[in-house]
Write an enzyme that holds these catalytic residues in place. Structure first.
Site, PDB file in Angstrom:
ATOM      1  N   CYS A 250       0.832  -1.210   0.000  1.00 29.82           N
ATOM      2  CA  CYS A 250       0.000   0.000   0.000  1.00 29.82           C
ATOM      3  C   CYS A 250       0.857   1.246   0.000  1.00 29.82           C
ATOM      4  O   CYS A 250       0.797   2.058  -0.911  1.00 29.82           O
ATOM      5  CB  CYS A 250      -0.873   0.036   1.243  1.00 29.82           C
ATOM      6  SG  CYS A 250      -2.093  -1.233   1.253  1.00 29.82           S
TER       7      CYS A 250
ATOM      8  N   GLU B 174       4.250   1.330   1.899  1.00 30.48           N
ATOM      9  CA  GLU B 174       5.423   1.096   2.727  1.00 30.48           C
ATOM     10  C   GLU B 174       6.716   1.275   1.929  1.00 30.48           C
ATOM     11  O   GLU B 174       7.001   0.510   1.022  1.00 30.48           O
ATOM     12  CB  GLU B 174       5.367  -0.313   3.322  1.00 30.48           C
ATOM     13  CG  GLU B 174       4.086  -0.641   4.053  1.00 30.48           C
ATOM     14  CD  GLU B 174       3.072  -1.389   3.211  1.00 30.48           C
ATOM     15  OE1 GLU B 174       2.417  -0.731   2.364  1.00 30.48           O
ATOM     16  OE2 GLU B 174       2.917  -2.591   3.371  1.00 30.48           O
TER      17      GLU B 174
END
Lengths: 842, 264
Positions: free
Chosen positions: A438, A440
């Protein structure tokens, strides 16, 4: 001269057909992998685990059915059915067997499964009892941690039930030297091992496992070469026959050896991407900086006149389709948290090189165009933004955003680079970061980031604080005192902090137990062949072979916690408008609303049962239920209801995070520290540290459903706030105000990533000026040290839903014909006008 | 502290992230009170200077609050970084800002002195001396010209247009601000091609004027009339179709050298 060519190339019919073919049927669960891994495991019982894994991988790749789909230019499919999925019993299997009969009809991500597949899986699964990573992890966990999980304080479900994934490998290495090259490295390292070395046993077996895995990958591609030649021989269409022969040549060459053309580089990339997802079920296997490592092959072929821009675009589009061909079946609860069949294969374009120079190139634009062409959720396209990013690239990205597809996500180099350096990355590694899953950030090919280690619901410890460490009648947290007796706000704050610190320690305990289980039962030698410094260290990523090691669990509900604590401070302690005991009572009875909600009943019934036990009485279910019902009835008299409503009205007036009001925004920043700072004190078994993320995927909805009423006026079961975004409907001053508030949070310390969602009506991005202003909004938020931003451009469906549920959409600004308005405040007929215009927004 | 910061005035709203009224990302300050009573007005709560009660989300809300320039600037300043990146700034709207000339001038001055770009949406319905006081602080004057026929103008807005047209010329001749002409295109009032052409020809003769905006009528203010317990007089009128607006744009461009755009 311009450094790049951004001319658009049209989509071909082939791509349209490939996409159509992909979505003809419901995705299907297949049994081949489960059967094959079980066969292999049965024959290797007495061998070291890492070798067993490699042999199983080889057995799978030798026997997994293969298929070339109609019209494909890039080949390699993990299932015969389009968008099908294999299963991975070595991680967990019981949930799937339990859901065999419901998985086809569930709401989130349904899968078809045949009776024959069920039978085969049952047979294979029988072997795995007691042998899975999830069973070993459970055995390693402290009972207190398991208790906290039962009470929904946090959930490490992702890696508890599945492989880890969440990695970007050295694609460029495979493209350059192939698996033969990597295999040679492993052989050389093996030759250097001395029989007397302390780690000889583990290292030599590991290196053998790497060699077996690389050979397996080469053999798998050869099977495709044979298949392509056979199909070519049978093919009557001359053009397709030619294509099949090129496919065969490609698969004979790569990924065994280095790619000699852009086309071969594409095919080689694909085998890496696919095979990683056959070795393990971990998702978020992220291609990373595709525009960078593919560029040398592209530019060489273009310069030599061997490749047209049109064909290059078609190949990229083909890869985009393939990324959507991979799939994974999750358990029903996780499926809700990751809704949309997403594998989070994050692919990022733009940004800087290791020297800090902008590296936008032709492919950066072509990747954005590919997402426009296929219009599918994968890859999770991201874009790196910094002061040197070309305006043109951001405008192209904004055009994609405007379609409402939710892509790309925008990332800020200027926050992420220093943040990664503060976690020990070198300047060069930090500058060449990419995004996993997502949001990171990490350095490709060197990191095992364990990025999605858990979801931690910051609201639950707050509920537990109000109940002195109790939840549903059970003492699951420390006794931090009765809130009714707390004389100052600082006491409340400290009590919450104490609860948080306790549960954070349990979160760490759970994560480390799972981590250990993966190291022992699911070391991944194929993955290790493409991540530094595994070969030299003689360890897999799971065993600590990587240069950088992290564990990144996500906190969410910051906006709710901040608004809640701020409301308590203002109303109870500063203004003394309500007492703590009234507040506590209102929370217990859900502000008098929907008092039969299971969460309300569970709390009351738990208390009743607890009291009975303390009196030495056995709590019979019927007796408890009756007593609970009576208590609830007494609590919702008209007089009480008036009090609850008054409190809700008072809360409504208290400033909320997200409106560009400094005091409450600073309060939110400190509330976030309660989660992000203590985590930094913990270490994982791979020798790395914990680092917090502040993003929820879509889990804010299901986990909100497990959370009782909160002091910010949120009712039981309602979704909690999303990422670092303000609570839905509480930010009423528009996008710049919300962005200013969110940028007050410390994004740097949440080095596992933060997520900020904004919603727009398409007309806000209409025309050239709409796009320009949109890009200015992103750039300004980033100047103010925001880290990530993504946009939901609202669809017609959303607006229809907003008509039905105005409370959920209080913040929705629509802008049509030179005038902005909050959608829900408009009359029905005008809303209808706007809905009709939505699709013509641009 | 500079004394103009204490100047008081009456506003009814401040709207941030406004992106289709002037350049870049803008904050619009809506001043209360107007000299006209345009039948199609989408901000009927702006017309009276006196505060009044309007239903908002089912609850009565007092429209109109008295603030100082400093109060307004505190909000306007919050988006300074966005203005800088996008070339935006502050826009005064209303109402008619010229009904509170000292307040308007002080607001514009405060913005300019802080390096924030300024624009004003206005009909120019005031003595020219009043306007002249404002021009030194104004980057862009977004001036409405609704019709060339004085009598028809009166019928739909309550006032004849001679003063406004004369002011338009004087503002253009002053050369102190970028003057942009805006035309709300309202069916039955001014949407015939010859009516638009007449305005375009007039605007074209104003020295320095390069742009004309045709703003299609919309009904987004209609429900506010009900919420103010007033009657909306143009219930039967539908917004012009996009194709029709394109035709009017071509008309305006055929009779003038102006750059014509649809919408703000």
């Amino acid at each position: 001269m311009k450094k790049y060519n951004s001319v658009r190339v049209p989509k071909t019919d082939r791509i349209t057909k490939l996409v159509e073919h992909l979505y003809v049927k419901l995705p299907e669960i297949e049994s081949a992998r489960a059967v094959l891994i079980t066969e292999s495991y049965r024959q290797t019982e007495d061998e070291p685990m890492v070798l067993r894994r490699a042999k199983a991988f080889a057995h799978i790749l030798e026997n997994l059915p293969i298929i070339i789909r109609e019209g494909e230019l890039i080949v390699g499919s993990s299932t015969i059915a389009p968008r099908g999925c294999q299963t991975f019993p070595e991680f967990s299997y019981e949930w799937l067997e339990k859901e065999f009969d419901t998985v086809e009809h569930r709401e989130a991500d349904p899968f078809y499964i045949s009776e024959e597949t069920k039978k085969k899986l049952r047979e294979a699964d029988a072997y795995w009892k007691g042998k899975t990573t999830s069973e070993l992890a459970t055995a390693y966990m402290a009972p207190e941690a398991r208790k906290a999980m039962e009470h929904n304080v946090f959930t490490p479900g992702n890696y508890f039930y599945n492989g880890v994934g969440h990695v970007t490998v050295q694609y460029e290495k495979v493209l350059a030297i192939g698996y033969e090259g990597i295999l040679n490295e492993a052989e050389k390292e093996l030759a250097r091992c001395d029989f007397g070395d302390a780690d000889y046993a583990t290292k030599s077996r590991f290196l053998e496992a790497v060699i077996i895995s690389c050979r397996a990958a080469i053999g798998y591609a050869q099977r495709y070469a044979v298949l392509a030649r056979r199909q070519a021989a049978e093919c009557r269409d001359e053009k397709r026959r030619g294509e099949l022969l090129v496919i065969a040549e490609n698969c004979e060459r790569v990924p065994a050896k280095g790619a000699q053309s852009f086309y071969q580089a594409c095919q080689s990339f694909w085998f890496v991407q696919q095979l990683l997802q056959i070795e393990s079920s971990g998702h978020s296997i992220s291609p990373g900086r595709f525009d960078q490592y593919m560029y040398p092959y592209y530019s060489r072929d273009i310069a030599a006149g061997k490749l047209t821009r049109e064909f290059a675009q078609e190949l990229i589009d083909c890869i985009w389709v393939k990324l959507n061909d991979l799939n994974k079946c999750r358990d029903a609860d996780s499926a809700k948290g990751f809704a949309g069949y997403s594998l989070f294969q994050n692919l990022i374009v733009g940004g800087q090189d290791e020297h800090g120079r902008d590296v936008t190139n032709d492919l950066s634009f072509m990747c954005i165009d590919a997402s426009m062409h296929v219009f599918l959720p994968q890859p999770s396209l991201s874009i790196r933004v910094w002061n040197g990013s070309p305006h043109e690239l951001l405008i192209r990205a904004a055009e994609l955003t405007r379609t409402g597809i939710g892509l790309p996500a925008y990332y800020n180099d200027e926050v992420i680079i220093p943040s990664l350096m503060s976690r020990g990355l070198t300047l060069e590694d930090a500058r060449t970061y990419n995004i996993i899953g997502c949001v990171e950030p990490q350095k490709a090919g060197k990191t095992n980031g364990w990025h999605d280690a858990a979801f931690f619901n910051m609201c639950r410890p707050l509920e537990i604080t109000f109940n002195n460490g109790m939840d549903c009648g059970e003492q699951i947290g420390p006794k931090t005192g009765c809130v009714e007796q707390m004389q100052t706000f600082e006491e409340v704050y400290e009590a919450y902090r104490t609860q948080m610190e306790y549960f954070i320690s349990l979160l760490v305990n759970a994560d480390n137990a799972i981590d250990q289980a993966h190291a022992e039962r699911a070391p991944l030698p194929f993955l290790a062949s493409m991540v530094d410094d595994c070969i030299r260290r003689g360890k897999t990523c799971e065993q600590g072979g990587c240069v950088y090691n992290f564990t990144g669990p996500q906190g969410f509900g910051i906006a709710n916690v901040a608004d809640s604590l701020y409301a308590v401070k203002k109303l109870v302690y500063d203004e003394k408008k309500v007492s703590m005991s009234e507040y506590k009572n209102a929370l217990l009875f859900n502000y008098g609303k929907d008092v039969k909600h299971p969460l309300v009943v569970a709390q009351i019934a738990g208390k009743v049962a607890g009291e009975l036990v303390s009196q030495g009485v056995r709590p019979e279910a019927a007796m408890v239920a009756e007593a609970a019902e009576q208590i609830i009835a007494k609590a919702v008299t008209p007089e009480q209801q008036k009090k609850y409503q008054k409190l809700l009205d008072l809360i409504e007036e208290v400033p909320k995070f997200g409106n560009d009001e400094e005091e409450v925004d600073l309060f939110a920043r400190d509330a976030a520290y309660i989660y992000t700072k203590p985590l930094l004190n913990y270490r994982n078994p791979r020798g790395g540290i914990f680092q917090a993320g502040l993003y929820p995927v879509s889990a804010n909805v299901p986990l909100g459903a497990q959370t009782g009423a909160t002091p910010d006026g949120r009712l039981a079961g309602v979704p909690v706030a999303d990422g670092v975004s303000p609570t839905a409907g509480k930010d009423v001053n528009g996008p710049t105000a919300a962005a200013n508030s969110v940028s007050v949070l410390d994004h740097g310390i949440a080095s596992n990533g933060t997520l900020f969602n904004q919603k727009f009506h398409p007309s806000a991005l209409s025309g050239v000026s709409g796009l320009d202003n949109f890009v200015s909004l992103i750039r300004t938020y980033f100047d103010q040290k925001g880290s990530h931003m993504q946009f939901n451009v609202v669809s017609k469906e959303t607006l229809l839903d907003a008509q039905k549920h105005p409370d959920k959409y209080k913040h929705l600004v629509v802008r049509v014909a030179g005038y902005s308005a909050l959608f829900t405040t408009l009359s029905k007929s005008l809303q209808d006008d706007i809905i009709r215009r939505t699709e013509q927004g641009f | 502290m500079e004394e103009w910061l204490h100047t008081k005035g009456r506003i009814f709203d401040i709207q941030r992230y406004s992106i289709h009224d002037g350049n870049g990302i803008r904050t619009i300050v809506f001043l209360k009170g107007c000299v006209l009573r345009c039948l199609w007005c989408c901000n009927p709560e702006s017309q009276k200077f006196e505060t009044e009660t309007m239903m908002v989300d089912g609850k009565p809300k007092v429209m109109g609050r008295d603030v100082t320039v400093e109060d307004v600037m505190e909000v306007v300043e919050k988006d300074r970084n966005y203005y800088r990146k996008s070339g935006g700034g502050m826009t005064l709207s209303g109402g008619e800002s010229l009904c509170q000339p000292e307040f308007a001038a002080a607001l514009l001055r405060a913005a300019k002195e802080r390096g924030i770009g300024t624009a004003m949406e206005s009909m120019g319905c005031a003595p020219y001396e009043t306007i002249a006081q404002i021009l030194p602080w104004l980057d862009t004057y977004l001036m409405d010209i609704k019709h060339m026929d004085p009598e028809k103008h009166r019928k739909f807005t309550g006032k004849r247009n001679e003063l406004m047209l004369a002011n338009a010329r004087k503002i253009a001749e002053s050369g102190m601000t970028e003057l942009v002409i805006r035309v709300p295109v309202v069916p039955t009032f001014n949407d015939r091609p010859e009516e638009i052409a007449a305005i375009a020809q007039f605007a074209d003769k104003l020295p320095g004027v390069k742009k004309i905006h045709l703003l299609p009528y919309h009904r987004l203010g209609q429900d506010k009339y009900e919420r103010l317990s007033r009657e909306y007089m143009l219930k039967e009128i539908l917004p012009p179709e996009p194709e029709y607006m394109q035709m009017l744009k071509k008309t305006a461009e055929s009779v003038s050298r102006l750059e014509c755009q649809i919408g703000g």
